[in-house]
Design a protein around this motif. Structure first.
Motif, PDB file in Angstrom:
ATOM      1  N   LEU A  91       0.818  -1.212   0.000  1.00 55.62           N
ATOM      2  CA  LEU A  91       0.000   0.000   0.000  1.00 55.62           C
ATOM      3  C   LEU A  91       0.853   1.264   0.000  1.00 55.62           C
ATOM      4  O   LEU A  91       0.371   2.327  -0.397  1.00 55.62           O
ATOM      5  N   ARG A  92       2.088   1.177   0.459  1.00 49.37           N
ATOM      6  CA  ARG A  92       3.009   2.322   0.376  1.00 49.37           C
ATOM      7  C   ARG A  92       4.065   2.069  -0.700  1.00 49.37           C
ATOM      8  O   ARG A  92       5.130   2.696  -0.681  1.00 49.37           O
ATOM      9  N   PHE A  93       3.752   1.138  -1.606  1.00 49.18           N
ATOM     10  CA  PHE A  93       4.599   0.799  -2.756  1.00 49.18           C
ATOM     11  C   PHE A  93       5.981   0.314  -2.333  1.00 49.18           C
ATOM     12  O   PHE A  93       6.978   0.577  -2.998  1.00 49.18           O
ATOM     13  N   ASP A  94       5.997  -0.401  -1.226  1.00 48.81           N
ATOM     14  CA  ASP A  94       7.201  -1.100  -0.787  1.00 48.81           C
ATOM     15  C   ASP A  94       7.019  -2.563  -1.201  1.00 48.81           C
ATOM     16  O   ASP A  94       6.343  -3.336  -0.527  1.00 48.81           O
ATOM     17  N   PHE A  95       7.616  -2.941  -2.331  1.00 50.95           N
ATOM     18  CA  PHE A  95       7.362  -4.256  -2.898  1.00 50.95           C
ATOM     19  C   PHE A  95       8.216  -5.349  -2.265  1.00 50.95           C
ATOM     20  O   PHE A  95       7.969  -6.529  -2.506  1.00 50.95           O
ATOM     21  N   GLY A  96       9.208  -4.983  -1.482  1.00 47.19           N
ATOM     22  CA  GLY A  96       9.995  -5.976  -0.770  1.00 47.19           C
ATOM     23  C   GLY A  96      10.877  -6.801  -1.686  1.00 47.19           C
ATOM     24  O   GLY A  96      11.285  -6.374  -2.766  1.00 47.19           O
ATOM     25  N   LEU A  97      11.150  -8.030  -1.228  1.00 44.33           N
ATOM     26  CA  LEU A  97      12.020  -8.941  -1.955  1.00 44.33           C
ATOM     27  C   LEU A  97      11.203 -10.043  -2.605  1.00 44.33           C
ATOM     28  O   LEU A  97      10.152 -10.443  -2.098  1.00 44.33           O
ATOM     29  N   SER A  98      11.690 -10.521  -3.725  1.00 50.64           N
ATOM     30  CA  SER A  98      11.058 -11.667  -4.371  1.00 50.64           C
ATOM     31  C   SER A  98      11.417 -12.931  -3.602  1.00 50.64           C
ATOM     32  O   SER A  98      12.268 -12.927  -2.704  1.00 50.64           O
ATOM     33  N   ASP A  99      10.757 -14.023  -3.963  1.00 51.46           N
ATOM     34  CA  ASP A  99      11.075 -15.291  -3.314  1.00 51.46           C
ATOM     35  C   ASP A  99      12.487 -15.748  -3.643  1.00 51.46           C
ATOM     36  O   ASP A  99      13.053 -16.600  -2.946  1.00 51.46           O
ATOM     37  N   ALA A 100      13.068 -15.187  -4.707  1.00 52.16           N
ATOM     38  CA  ALA A 100      14.458 -15.492  -5.062  1.00 52.16           C
ATOM     39  C   ALA A 100      15.449 -14.568  -4.352  1.00 52.16           C
ATOM     40  O   ALA A 100      16.660 -14.696  -4.548  1.00 52.16           O
ATOM     41  N   GLY A 101      14.947 -13.623  -3.550  1.00 57.99           N
ATOM     42  CA  GLY A 101      15.811 -12.738  -2.778  1.00 57.99           C
ATOM     43  C   GLY A 101      16.205 -11.457  -3.480  1.00 57.99           C
ATOM     44  O   GLY A 101      17.088 -10.738  -3.000  1.00 57.99           O
ATOM     45  N   LEU A 102      15.566 -11.113  -4.615  1.00 60.82           N
ATOM     46  CA  LEU A 102      15.901  -9.900  -5.356  1.00 60.82           C
ATOM     47  C   LEU A 102      14.948  -8.767  -4.985  1.00 60.82           C
ATOM     48  O   LEU A 102      13.789  -8.998  -4.618  1.00 60.82           O
ATOM     49  N   ASP A 103      15.433  -7.530  -5.094  1.00 59.07           N
ATOM     50  CA  ASP A 103      14.633  -6.348  -4.781  1.00 59.07           C
ATOM     51  C   ASP A 103      13.626  -6.112  -5.911  1.00 59.07           C
ATOM     52  O   ASP A 103      14.010  -5.769  -7.031  1.00 59.07           O
ATOM     53  N   ILE A 104      12.333  -6.277  -5.616  1.00 60.35           N
ATOM     54  CA  ILE A 104      11.308  -6.137  -6.651  1.00 60.35           C
ATOM     55  C   ILE A 104      11.223  -4.694  -7.123  1.00 60.35           C
ATOM     56  O   ILE A 104      11.057  -4.424  -8.319  1.00 60.35           O
TER      57      ILE A 104
END
Length: 325
Positions: free
Chosen positions: A89-102
């Motif tokens: 909701l604050r456009f913080d997409f986090g990390l993918s399941d592979a550990g990369l910055d989305i």
């Protein structure tokens, strides 16, 4: 007008919250964290320790919505939903399941997507409007008849056919452009020429037929007959009156699609090897990377809502008679 925009924004936020929650439920109703771990590691005969390790590394070892082992606010915050979906909701997409910055991947891939989408969008509209105006100008003639037949044939053909046929003809037979690939700078033109051409041709049939119907509806109205009675030429009537008054539905469809240009094209980017957001989504689906898929679904929903709001606001710019109470 300001009040109307404010209400639309509130509706959009409410819809976005609902989409975020429903998407989370659907994803984890179909695939539990254990299923996601098995898909990521590979195979069904995976040890329990390997599954638990995979879940712990990615934060999937927590309860989905409510953590009854905690107390107070931690019952809601120490959950998968709060830590993986609320940040969207604050456009913080986090990390993918592979550990990369989305977020970094989105920013990096947005450029190639826009490089393909913007020329395809602009040139596609110009080609469709020009072709439909040509058919209306020569209406009830053989050119109009065969033009409509061509539009029906073109809209009946899958866009996948245009991609494969274009690659075979222009890349393999004529060798005018590369088969696929992408480079930065001015050299991207030779890689984007064929995808843009395919996008224009695949849109020409349905859009030209739709615009032709709009123009024919306008050309039979009283103001057009009045313009002809004043001695205006058919060309002046068509471009000065019919086109201008038919802009409202055209503007609605085009403005609503503008924010979605950032999402890229799923099929075209995958077939032509363009590292945009469309191919990023397809790769995430193939790799069962649900964090990326959820992020792209959320981003697409946000852009779609923004497009609808822009389309509503553009009504008043295209037609001053339109006012919102």
């Amino acid at each position: 007008m300001i009040g109307y925009i404010g209400r639309r924004l509130l509706y959009g936020i409410a819809i976005l919250l609902g989409v975020n929650f429903i998407t989370f439920i659907l994803f984890f109703a179909v695939n539990t964290p254990d299923d996601m771990a098995r898909l990521s590691i590979g195979g069904q005969r995976v040890s329990v320790d390997a599954i638990e390790k995979w879940k712990a590394e990615r934060g999937y070892d927590k309860p989905l919505l409510i953590n009854i082992e905690q107390s107070g606010a931690a019952q809601l915050t120490d959950t998968i939903f709060y830590q993986r979906s609320v940040p969207l909701l604050r456009f913080d997409f986090g990390l993918s399941d592979a550990g990369l910055d989305i977020g970094h991947e989105i920013r990096t891939r947005m450029g190639p997507s826009l490089a393909l989408a913007i020329p395809s969008f602009v040139l596609g509209i110009l080609a469709s409007v020009s072709f439909s105006l040509l058919l209306v100008f020569f209406r009830t003639t053989r050119l109009d008849f065969w033009g409509v037949v061509l539009c029906v044939v073109m809209l009946s053909i899958s866009s996948l056919f245009y991609i494969i046929a274009g690659q075979w003809l222009f890349a393999k037979v004529l060798r005018l452009v590369p088969y696929s690939g992408f480079i930065g700078g001015f050299g991207m033109v030779k890689f984007l020429a064929l995808p843009i051409l395919v996008a224009i041709i695949s849109r020409l049939g349905p859009e030209a037929r739709f615009y032709r119907s709009l123009f024919l509806e306008e050309i039979g109205k009283d103001y057009v007959r009045t313009a002809r009675a004043k001695g205006l030429s058919e060309r002046a009537v068509l471009f000065g009156h019919v086109l201008r008054n038919a802009l409202l539905p055209i503007l609605t469809s085009t403005v609503a699609a503008l924010p979605l240009l950032f999402m890229g094209s799923l099929i075209a980017e995958s077939f032509f090897g363009i590292p945009g957001l469309g191919s990023y989504t397809i790769d995430a689906i193939n790799a069962q990377d649900f964090s990326v898929v959820r992020a792209m679904v959320f981003l697409g929903s946000t852009l779609y809502i923004v497009g609808l709001i822009l389309a509503d606001v553009s009504y008043t710019l295209a037609d001053p008679r339109v006012r919102f109470e």
